[in-house]
Design an enzyme around this catalytic site. Structure first.
Site, short mmCIF file in Angstrom:
data_model
loop_
_atom_site.label_atom_id
_atom_site.label_comp_id
_atom_site.label_asym_id
_atom_site.label_seq_id
_atom_site.Cartn_x
_atom_site.Cartn_y
_atom_site.Cartn_z
N VAL A 14 -48.89 45.62 -1.72
CA VAL A 14 -49.10 44.19 -1.48
C VAL A 14 -49.22 43.92 0.02
O VAL A 14 -50.18 43.28 0.47
CB VAL A 14 -47.94 43.38 -2.11
CG1 VAL A 14 -48.01 41.92 -1.69
CG2 VAL A 14 -48.00 43.49 -3.63
N ASP A 33 -43.33 48.40 9.00
CA ASP A 33 -42.66 49.06 7.87
C ASP A 33 -41.50 49.89 8.41
O ASP A 33 -41.56 50.36 9.55
CB ASP A 33 -43.65 49.95 7.10
CG ASP A 33 -43.18 50.26 5.69
OD1 ASP A 33 -43.74 49.70 4.74
OD2 ASP A 33 -42.23 51.07 5.55
N LEU A 153 -52.54 40.68 -7.18
CA LEU A 153 -53.47 41.82 -7.15
C LEU A 153 -53.03 42.91 -8.12
O LEU A 153 -51.85 43.08 -8.41
CB LEU A 153 -53.61 42.38 -5.74
CG LEU A 153 -52.42 43.09 -5.06
CD1 LEU A 153 -52.27 44.52 -5.50
CD2 LEU A 153 -52.61 43.02 -3.56
N GLY A 257 -47.43 50.41 -17.94
CA GLY A 257 -46.54 51.11 -17.01
C GLY A 257 -46.70 50.47 -15.64
O GLY A 257 -47.11 49.31 -15.53
N CYS A 260 -44.92 47.04 -11.80
CA CYS A 260 -44.74 45.58 -11.94
C CYS A 260 -44.29 45.14 -13.33
O CYS A 260 -43.20 44.58 -13.48
CB CYS A 260 -46.05 44.88 -11.58
SG CYS A 260 -46.64 45.37 -9.96
C1 UGA Z 1 -50.12 43.79 -12.65
C2 UGA Z 1 -50.87 42.44 -12.81
O1 UGA Z 1 -52.06 42.63 -13.55
C3 UGA Z 1 -51.20 41.85 -11.43
O2 UGA Z 1 -51.79 40.56 -11.60
C4 UGA Z 1 -49.91 41.71 -10.62
O3 UGA Z 1 -50.16 41.23 -9.31
C5 UGA Z 1 -49.24 43.07 -10.51
O4 UGA Z 1 -48.97 43.58 -11.83
C6 UGA Z 1 -47.96 42.89 -9.74
O5 UGA Z 1 -47.08 42.15 -10.21
O6 UGA Z 1 -47.88 43.37 -8.59
P1 UGA Z 1 -50.90 46.33 -12.16
O7 UGA Z 1 -49.50 46.70 -12.60
O8 UGA Z 1 -51.42 46.88 -10.90
O9 UGA Z 1 -51.03 44.70 -12.03
O10 UGA Z 1 -51.91 46.80 -13.30
P2 UGA Z 1 -52.59 46.17 -14.61
O11 UGA Z 1 -54.04 46.38 -14.52
O12 UGA Z 1 -52.12 44.81 -14.89
O13 UGA Z 1 -52.05 47.16 -15.75
C7 UGA Z 1 -50.66 47.25 -16.07
C8 UGA Z 1 -50.46 48.18 -17.24
O14 UGA Z 1 -50.93 47.58 -18.43
C9 UGA Z 1 -51.20 49.52 -17.13
O15 UGA Z 1 -50.31 50.53 -17.54
C10 UGA Z 1 -52.37 49.40 -18.11
O16 UGA Z 1 -52.74 50.64 -18.65
C11 UGA Z 1 -51.75 48.49 -19.17
N1 UGA Z 1 -52.74 47.72 -19.94
C12 UGA Z 1 -53.49 46.77 -19.34
C13 UGA Z 1 -52.88 47.95 -21.30
O17 UGA Z 1 -52.20 48.82 -21.89
N2 UGA Z 1 -53.80 47.21 -22.02
C14 UGA Z 1 -54.55 46.25 -21.43
O18 UGA Z 1 -55.35 45.61 -22.16
C15 UGA Z 1 -54.41 46.03 -20.06
#
Ligand code: UGA
Length: 435
Positions: A14, A33, A153, A257, A260
Site C-alpha cells: 500500500v 520504512d 488496491l 487467501g 487482506c
Molecule cells: C483485496 C481487495 O480486493 C482489495 O480491494 C483490497 O484493497 C485488498 O484486499 C486489501 O484490503 O488490501 P487482494 O487481497 O490483493 O485485494 O486480492 P483479490 O483480488 O481481492 O483476491 C483475494 C482472494 O480472493 C484471492 O485468493 C483470490 O484467489 C480469491 N478470489 C477472488 C476468489 O477465490 N474468487 C473470486 O471470484 C475472486
C-alpha cells in the site's frame, strides 16, 4: 494541480504503490520504512516485491526526482500530509495489531510541522483515528489533523487500481483538512465519499467482508452444484448478468487467501464480538473458506486409496496470480495437510522463489511445471497462473505416474484433460457432460 509535500510511512504494497502514484501525479514524496535492507534496494531502484509495472514506475519517479526513500524519516520534515501505511498483522485472537500505527504516530508527532495532517491508509480497527487524535492531544499536538483514507488496491493489479480507483474515501472529524485531502487526490478521477473517520474505517472492513462473502457464497453454491450435477461456472455467469448481483468475485475455487481478506474478516468478527454482537454471517464465511481449501485432499486421497508415499504436485504457491505473495495461500495449508498424510509434496510457481518463513527453509519451489508433474501421482492447480493454464497438458499427463488432477480454480479444460486419460475433478463443475 497543487503540488504537496508528502511522507509515507511504510514501503509495503500500500505505502510503496500509493507513494509512487502520488509522486507520478507530481507531488514530492518521501517513503520511509523501518527495514533498512528494503530502503537500500529502493534507493538502488529495485522493487522489493513482484508487482506488474512497479519496477518501471519506481525508475520513472526516481529519475524525475519526485520520490525519495529513507530509513526512518529524514528529508520531508516539511510535510503537509503524512500517510501511515504500516502493517496491521493479526494478533492471536484475530484482532489487528495496531502497534506500528501508534509508533508511527508518535514519530510524526515529534517531526511534523504545525497544521499538517496524518492520514491513515493502513486497515485499522474502527475507532483508531479517534484514538490517534487522543494520543496527539495528550502529546500537545492537537494542531495536527487525523484522517482515515482507506486503500482498495489489489495485489497483482495494484498500479491500475491506484491510478483508476472505483472511489476515494476520505474520513475526517474536522473539516479544516478537507481541502488539502481533496488536493492530494485531485489527479484521480473517481467519485469521492467524504464522511467521518469511523464510517471511513468501516467502509474498508465492510467492502472486504462483502467480497469475501461473495466468494464463500459461490463456493457453497459450487459444492451443492457438485452434488446435483449443475455447473457452477454457468450458474455464476448467469447470476452475474443481473446488475443487482454483478459478475465479479463469483469465481468458485479453493477460497480466498492473501494478506487482506483472511485478516480483515477475522478482525471484523472479533471487533463485533468485543462489542457484544455475534457477526454470524461473517463467521460462516471464514469457516466455509477454510473448509474449501481442503477439497483436493479428500478427492485425491479417495482416488489414490492412500497418500502415504505418493507424490503430489501443487501448481501455484502465491495466493493468486501476478504476485509473489504467499501469505495465507491455500498452497501452504495443502502442503501441510498432504505432508501430514505421508505424501511427498512438490511446489511449483513461476515467480515465488521461497516459502520461508511460512514453511521450513529447505522446502523448494520449482519453476518448471513439467519437472514437478513428471512422475507425480496427483496434481492440484492451486493458483491460476497463465503459465499453468497454457501448459502442454497432453505432455504433462503422459509424464505423470497417475494422472489425477484437481483443478482448484476451474481454469483448465477438464474435458480435454479427461480425453488425455486424466482423472479430473474441479470445484462444482461438470466433466465430460454437456450441461
Ligand atoms: C483485496 C481487495 O480486493 C482489495 O480491494 C483490497 O484493497 C485488498 O484486499 C486489501 O484490503 O488490501 P487482494 O487481497 O490483493 O485485494 O486480492 P483479490 O483480488 O481481492 O483476491 C483475494 C482472494 O480472493 C484471492 O485468493 C483470490 O484467489 C480469491 N478470489 C477472488 C476468489 O477465490 N474468487 C473470486 O471470484 C475472486
Amino acid at each position: 494541480m497543487t503540488t504537496l509535500k508528502v511522507v509515507v510511512l511504510g514501503a509495503g504494497y500500500v505505502g510503496l504503490v500509493t507513494g509512487l502514484c502520488l509522486a507520478k501525479l507530481g507531488h514530492y514524496v518521501e517513503i520511509a520504512d523501518v527495514q533498512a535492507a528494503r530502503i537500500e534496494r529502493l534507493c538502488r531502484g529495485e522493487a522489493p516485491f513482484y508487482e506488474p509495472g512497479l519496477q518501471e514506475l519506481l525508475g520513472e519517479c526516481l529519475a524525475a526526482g519526485t520520490v525519495r526513500f529513507s530509513h526512518g524519516l529524514r528529508y520531508r520534515l516539511d510535510a503537509e500530509v503524512a500517510l501511515i501505511a504500516v502493517g496491521t498483522p493479526a494478533l492471536p485472537n484475530g484482532a489487528a495489531d495496531v502497534s506500528a500505527v501508534f509508533t508511527a504516530t508518535s514519530e510524526l508527532a515529534e517531526l511534523l510541522p504545525k497544521g499538517s495532517i496524518i492520514a491513515i491508509k493502513s486497515t485499522v480497527p474502527i475507532g483508531t483515528a479517534r484514538k490517534i487524535r487522543e494520543v496527539l492531544r495528550r502529546s500537545k499536538r492537537s494542531d495536527l489533523g487525523v484522517a482515515s483514507v482507506p486503500e482498495f488496491l489489489r495485489e497483482g493489479s495494484a498500479l491500475h487500481d491506484v491510478f483508476n480507483p472505483s472511489r476515494t474515501v476520505i474520513g475526517l472529524d474536522d473539516e479544516r483538512w478537507r481541502d488539502i485531502l481533496l488536493e492530494l487526490h485531485e489527479g484521480l478521477n473517481a467519485p469521492c465519499v467524504i464522511t467521518n473517520t469511523v464510517t471511513a474505517e468501516m467502509i474498508k472492513y465492510a467492502s472486504n467482508a462483502f467480497l469475501a462473502t461473495k466468494i464463500s457464497f459461490i463456493n457453497e453454491i459450487a459444492n451443492v452444484c457438485a452434488r446435483v450435477g449443475a455447473d457452477v461456472s454457468q450458474v455464476a455467469a448467469a447470476m452475474g448478468l443481473d446488475p443487482r448481483i454483478g459478475p465479479h468475485f463469483l469465481q468458485a475455487g479453493l477460497g480466498y487467501g492473501g494478506s487482506c481478506f483472511p485478516k480483515d474478516t477475522r478482525a471484523l468478527t472479533t471487533m463485533a464480538d468485543e462489542l457484544g454482537y455475534e457477526f454470524l454471517l461473517l463467521k460462516a464465511v471464514v469457516e466455509v473458506n477454510s473448509r474449501q481449501r481442503r477439497l483436493p485432499l479428500s478427492f485425491i486421497e479417495e482416488t489414490l486409496g492412500t497418500l502415504d508415499g505418493k507424490i503430489v504436485a501443487l501448481l501455484g504457491v502465491s495466493f493468486k496470480p501476478n504476485t509473489d505473495d504467499v501469505r495465507e495461500s491455500p498452497a501452504l495449508d495443502l502442503y501441510k495437510a498432504f505432508r501430514e498424510r505421508g505424501a511427498h509434496v512438490r511446489l511449483c510457481d513461476p515467480v515465488v522463489k521461497t516459502v520461508y518463513p511460512f514453511l521450513e527453509e529447505d522446502v523448494r519451489v520449482e519453476g518448471d511445471p513439467y519437472v514437478v508433474l513428471s512422475g507425480a501421482h496427483a496434481a492440484v492447480l492451486v493458483t491460476e497462473w497463465h503459465q499453468f493454464i497454457e501448459l502442454d497438458w497432453a505432455r504433462a499427463v503422459r509424464s505423470m505416474q497417475q494422472p489425477i488432477i484437481f483443478d482448484g480454480r476451474n481454469a483448465l479444460d477438464a474435458d480435454e484433460l479427461a480425453r488425455q486419460g486424466a482423472i479430473v475433478a474441479n470445484v462444482g463443475r461438470l466433466v465430460g457432460v454437456f450441461a
